[in-house]
Every structure is written in C-alpha cells, then in structure tokens.
Design an enzyme around this catalytic site. Structure first.
Site, mmCIF file in Angstrom:
data_model
loop_
_atom_site.group_PDB
_atom_site.id
_atom_site.type_symbol
_atom_site.label_atom_id
_atom_site.label_comp_id
_atom_site.label_asym_id
_atom_site.label_seq_id
_atom_site.Cartn_x
_atom_site.Cartn_y
_atom_site.Cartn_z
ATOM 1 N N LYS A 104 -6.412 3.176 6.653
ATOM 2 C CA LYS A 104 -7.454 2.276 7.549
ATOM 3 C C LYS A 104 -7.239 1.208 7.705
ATOM 4 C CE LYS A 104 -8.397 -0.106 4.203
ATOM 5 N NZ LYS A 104 -8.202 -1.790 4.519
ATOM 6 N N ILE B 285 1.000 -1.139 -0.147
ATOM 7 C CA ILE B 285 0.120 -0.041 0.143
ATOM 8 C C ILE B 285 0.865 1.407 -0.132
ATOM 9 C CG2 ILE B 285 -0.289 0.357 2.353
ATOM 10 C CD1 ILE B 285 -2.903 0.161 -0.131
#
Length: 329
Positions: A98, A16
């Site tokens: 998140k 990510i």
C-alpha cells in the site's frame, strides 16, 4: 494436508521488503526463491540476509523468472504502477504494498491488466488480515454494537524533514495520506462499506509541498461518518474507536497492528479480547495470497480490487480539496 510450496519473489530490497521476507520465513510452504533490485550489490546483500537463491540486478529479470509464482512489490509508492504492470505483463501474480498506486487512474489500469490476463492481484493492506481485525469484522457482522454510526481513527508520527526521503519527496508520492492515512481510509471502507458520499478535509502542506498532517471527515449514507487524521510531523495516539447505536469497540494502540480490542455494550461491562500473534504480522496477508492462488482465485474477498479502487478514489478526492498534485500526475 500438505500443499505445493508457493514460490515468492520480492521486488526491492528496502526496509519493508525485509519485513516481508521475515514474515515468509515463518510460513512452512512459502519459499522465497528470488529477489530483484536495481543494484547487484543490494540484491546480493538481501539474498545473503534471507538465504534467497536467485539475486537479480534488475526488476525485469525477476519478473521474467519462470520459477516465481507471485511477486511482492515493496518499492516506494510512485513506482508501484510501473512495477505492477511489469510483473503482470510477465504473467506473474502480484501482492503490491500500500498505497496500491499514486492515484485511481493508475490503479484502474493495473486492475484492468490483471483482470484481462486472469492473474491474481491484491493490495498488501496487511492490517486487514490480523487476527484482531478479523475478529472485529465478526463482531460487527454479529451486530454487537448495533448500527455503526461513527469511527475515529488516527495514524501519525514525527519524522525529521528530509526533502530527499520518500516521506517528503513529491516525486515519490510523499506525505502523510498515502503513507499512513491510507490505513484509516481503508479501515473506514471496510467498516462503513465503500466510498463516502461527501467529505471535508484540511491539510498542512509543508516546505516540500506534501501533506505533513491532515484531518478528514468522511460522510456516508444515513448520517454515518468517520473522523480521521494522519501525520508525518506529529505523534498521534494510534487508536481507533468504532461507535454504534448499542455500544463501542476500541482497538488499542497501535491499532494498525492490533492485538487487543475492548467491546463496550451499552448498559453492560466491558469485554476485553486479546488476540496476540507470533511474528511481525505480515505473514497473514501472505497466507491469504497463497490461499487465493491455490483456490484459483484472481482476487481476495477480504481485500477486493473494487474496494482498493474505491480507496484510491477517496484519497484522490481528499487531495483534490488540498490542491495537492504529484509531479507524475
């Protein structure tokens, strides 16, 4: 209008982190100046891949770099709490991937530090800033489908069981809810406003003890409700339907990186709305963080900290019904 460049650091070098680094490359006045890893080799490889001038072999060195304006935290869920506190305590603005933290207690501590120090902090719920989701908010505010009464939303995929992976390891905050269910809970919070008054939920806790699939019904005032499901061992449709007193809005697969909506007004034909975007979509949350920094804001009105805290409390309440606690809790 030209802006002073915003100097970014990325904490972690995983998948990510790479996605976010690619997104920053598409923003002219976003400069990725530093990366921090727990490994010098990993930092060097990431730096070579994305042309990052400063490569640190510790998170502490990144946080201490005086020439970094904001740090994007891309570590596994269980590390967000300590990584956020490290960066905030070094005076850095933070965009944290998140789920924001493991639970609401951790989240409240992080938010308190940011507010005490007057530093920008935002949960990196990238889907909320996509053009199609921005348009969704506009349509709902205009009342095009009347009062929203129900939401159906899912996010699930099938992964092979690996007790060492972040998806299945309780020590890393594994399970479907924190990994992908958070998208559906956040969307519901955005559309229905805040936390549910009541909820009912079931989960299948797999061999490692984390939720491999889950179903959730969230109840709001006036009988409004959301039916949500998440999975890491089951493929799901990746659709969202928002149902109102005067019609429906469908967000087509994959809704969490939406490029199209269909608006159905009762007694009328369907209206298709297409909002494609260039890049991987993560640039929009970066642009929002940069806008807030330049405006001197300590949080985003699109993804406010009080809402992030509410989302964490909702997920705590869901897990409580399953009896799922993580080792650090």
């Amino acid at each position: 209008m030209t802006h002073q460049p915003v100097r970014w650091g990325i904490l972690s070098t995983g998948r990510i982190a790479g996605v976010f680094a690619e997104a920053l490359q598409s923003i002219d006045d976003a400069h990725l100046v530093a990366v921090g890893s727990r490994s010098a080799d990993s930092a060097a490889a990431f730096g070579d891949r994305f042309d990052v001038p400063r490569r640190y072999a510790s998170y502490e060195e990144l946080a201490a770099d005086p020439d970094v304006d904001i740090i994007y935290i891309a570590t596994p869920h269980a590390l967000h709490y300590e990584n956020c506190l490290l960066c905030l305590n070094h005076g850095k603005a933070v965009l944290c991937e998140k789920p924001f933290t493991i639970n609401a207690r951790q989240a409240a501590e992080v938010v308190a530090v940011a507010r005490e120090r007057g530093l920008f902090l935002m949960e990196a719920m990238w889907t909320r800033f996509l053009p199609a989701i921005v348009r969704l908010r506009e349509l709902l505010a205009q009342g095009v489908i009347g009062e929203v009464r129900m939401i159906a939303s899912d996010f699930g995929f099938r992964a092979g069981v690996d007790p060492q992976s972040r998806l299945f390891d309780p020590a890393l905050g594994g399970g479907s809810l924190l990994d992908v269910g958070v998208y559906t809970v956040s969307l519901t919070s955005m559309v229905l406003g805040g936390e549910p008054e009541r909820l009912a939920t079931l989960a299948d806790l797999g061999s490692t003890g984390v939720d491999e699939q889950a179903a959730m019904i969230l109840g709001y005032s006036g009988g409004r409700m959301a039916v949500l499901w998440s999975a890491i061992r089951t493929e799901t449709p990746h659709e969202t339907t928002i149902m109102g007193t005067g019609g429906m809005i469908r967000i087509h697969p994959q809704w969490w990186r939406a490029t199209s909506l269909t608006v159905h007004r009762s007694g009328q034909g369907d209206e298709a709305i297409h909002l494609p975007f260039n890049g991987n979509g993560y640039q929009f949350e970066a642009l929002e963080a940069m806008r807030c920094l330049r405006a001197g804001l300590s949080e985003s009105q699109v993804m406010p900290l009080d809402e992030t805290l509410g989302i964490m409390r909702t997920m705590d309440a869901i897990r409580a019904q399953w009896g799922l606690k993580y080792p650090m809790e």
